[in-house]
Design an enzyme around this catalytic site. Structure first.
Site, short mmCIF file in Angstrom:
data_model
loop_
_atom_site.label_atom_id
_atom_site.label_comp_id
_atom_site.label_asym_id
_atom_site.label_seq_id
_atom_site.Cartn_x
_atom_site.Cartn_y
_atom_site.Cartn_z
N SER A 187 -27.92 23.78 26.61
CA SER A 187 -28.70 22.66 27.12
C SER A 187 -28.29 21.32 26.54
CB SER A 187 -30.18 22.91 26.84
OG SER A 187 -30.39 23.22 25.49
N HIS A 215 -29.85 25.92 32.89
CA HIS A 215 -29.06 24.73 33.24
C HIS A 215 -27.93 25.01 34.21
CE1 HIS A 215 -30.85 21.89 30.34
NE2 HIS A 215 -31.14 23.02 29.71
N LYS A 246 -34.98 22.21 36.68
CA LYS A 246 -33.72 21.46 36.55
C LYS A 246 -33.03 21.37 37.92
CE LYS A 246 -33.79 22.94 31.79
NZ LYS A 246 -34.81 21.96 31.38
N1 PMP Z 1 -34.10 27.39 28.65
C1 PMP Z 1 -33.30 26.32 28.45
C2 PMP Z 1 -31.86 26.57 28.11
C3 PMP Z 1 -33.81 25.03 28.54
O1 PMP Z 1 -33.02 23.97 28.31
C4 PMP Z 1 -35.17 24.85 28.86
C5 PMP Z 1 -35.79 23.47 29.01
N2 PMP Z 1 -35.31 22.49 28.22
C6 PMP Z 1 -35.96 25.98 29.05
C7 PMP Z 1 -35.39 27.24 28.96
C8 PMP Z 1 -37.42 25.86 29.36
O2 PMP Z 1 -37.62 25.53 30.70
P1 PMP Z 1 -38.95 24.80 31.18
O3 PMP Z 1 -38.76 23.34 30.89
O4 PMP Z 1 -39.02 25.11 32.62
O5 PMP Z 1 -40.09 25.36 30.42
#
Ligand code: PMP
Length: 423
Positions: A187, A215, A246
């Site tokens: 991320s 992502h 995303k």
């Molecule tokens: N997994 C990854 C790799 C992320 O970057 C994120 C959000 N930053 C999440 C899970 C969590 O997703 P959400 O924002 O939908 O809770």
């Protein structure tokens, strides 16, 4: 973390993170800034800027077709299911979205949950006593928390290092049930996990491979199924998790894999069982965005080509954007510009904002201790002019780097709590 942050009164906790303490020692306040984003731009403090800090990679969160679908669902079903899936929070839309996700990813079944974070937390139900979970050192906080929540033995392997993973797998108890857990595309720096080598190592040692495609699902690979498809190992991944926040213009998460595993998780994962279900508008938005992402592959091609161009520009200006993607692999929409200490990082962030570009300043724990980055993200809805303005802002900031930031631009946002993590 709370346990490394002791104090006599638990309401007197100081900011645990040295990075955030250092940021708060400067006059710059980059976090919890109210803003309104649309089509690659944002309004911040009443001023229109280029949005280069948003994960809406395909530009679908404000697409009129997606917002219309959400509005219809909102009018039809109301704002909330007011309950968990199991008892009283299941709409036909939940099943339809689950079928669409499973169909898209080619898995037997899928479960949708209220956030991507919860999708990963749900994995804790798989991680029992005596099991061993091998986790990339740079995995997302929600994967780390899932492992902490479960009872399995946690083994961290060095970031994106299949040889280290292989060694650790070889040393593990052969009788233990094992899983290798990794982000597909990381991320913070947009790097790809070496999935072919990771899945091969996992198979050799009888471990399951679990990939968080938050992502990359919707973005990478010939049909947008994600990093595993791009790297030719989609069929080697045993379970996917992901988010609708995303690429899919909404909020919510999913788990996709074998039907019996998804059924088990529906009944065993406390993050699913004990939380209100994904709300109607979010379901309809995600469904619409998923369909559009499949029908309009130009979106993922566009964002990837913009990212490659901007990465080249920034490197040309002398910024350190990390290792170039391997030959023949696309440059993801996340560009991590390495900065110095916390003050350097937020100073650059402020200069970019002054130059009309909103980015994300990031420090530990979202990136390794001792490092900071300006995280730049691109969207399919960015125009060439937007991309040029991002490059120009970095050029301007470069020229201004010996000039202190003027106090006039350091307007404080409304008081808000400091984040534990800036992810
Ligand atoms: N997994 C990854 C790799 C992320 O970057 C994120 C959000 N930053 C999440 C899970 C969590 O997703 P959400 O924002 O939908 O809770």
């Amino acid at each position: 973390m709370p346990d490394s942050n002791p104090c006599a009164d638990l309401f007197d906790k100081p900011l645990a993170s040295p990075f955030l303490r250092a940021v708060h020692a400067t006059p710059v306040r980059p976090y919890y800034r109210p803003l309104q984003a649309r089509d690659g731009e944002a309004v911040v403090d009443g001023r229109k800027v280029v949005m280069a800090g948003c994960n809406d990679y395909l530009g679908l969160a404000t697409d009129p077709r997606v917002t219309a679908a959400a509005a219809t669902a909102l009018r039809t079903y109301g704002t909330s299911c007011s309950g968990a899936r199991t008892l009283n929070g299941t709409l036909p839309l939940h099943g339809e979205l689950e079928a669409a996700v499973a169909d898209f990813l080619g898995t037997e079944d899928a479960a949708v949950v209220t956030t991507g974070f919860q999708a990963n937390l749900a994995l804790a139900a798989l991680f029992g006593t005596g099991d061993a979970v091998f986790s990339d050192a740079a995995n997302h906080a929600s994967l780390i928390d899932a492992i902490r929540l479960g009872a399995a033995h946690r083994v961290r392997y060095r970031h994106a290092d299949p040889a280290h993973l292989e060694r650790l797998l070889a040393e593990a108890d052969p009788a233990a049930a094992k899983a290798v857990v990794t982000d597909g595309m990381f991320s913070m720096d947009g790097a790809l996990a070496p999935l072919p080598a990771l899945t091969a190592a996992a198979r050799r040692h009888g471990a399951r491979t679990l990939v968080d495609g938050a992502h990359d699902i919707g973005l990478l690979g010939p049909t947008g199924r994600g990093a595993a498809e791009l790297l030719g190992v989609h069929g080697q991944v045993d379970l996917f998790t992901g988010t609708f926040s995303k690429c899919f213009g909404s909020t919510g998460g999913f788990l996709a894999g074998p039907a019996h595993v998804i059924t088990y998780l529906r009944y065993a994962a406390r993050a699913i069982l004990f939380s209100a279900s994904m709300p109607p508008a979010a379901l309809a938005a995600a469904m619409s965005a998923l369909e559009i992402s499949i029908d309009e592959p130009w979106r993922r091609h566009r964002v990837l080509s913009l990212a490659a161009r901007l990465r080249g520009h920034l490197a040309g200006l002398g910024y350190d954007t990390g290792p170039a993607p391997a030959a023949a692999l696309p440059s993801g929409p996340v560009i991590a510009v390495r900065t110095g200490d916390a003050a350097d990082c937020v100073r650059l962030w402020q200069r970019l904002l002054d130059a009309g570009v909103f980015t994300n300043p990031v420090g530990p724990p979202a990136v390794p201790e001792g490092s900071t980055i300006i995280r730049v993200t691109l969207q399919a809805t960015h125009t060439d002019a937007h991309a040029d303005r991002i490059a120009e802002a970095f050029a301007t900031a470069r020229r201004a780097s010996s000039v202190p930031v003027t106090p006039a631009v350091l307007a404080r946002p409304r008081q808000a709590p400091a984040p534990e993590t800036v992810r």
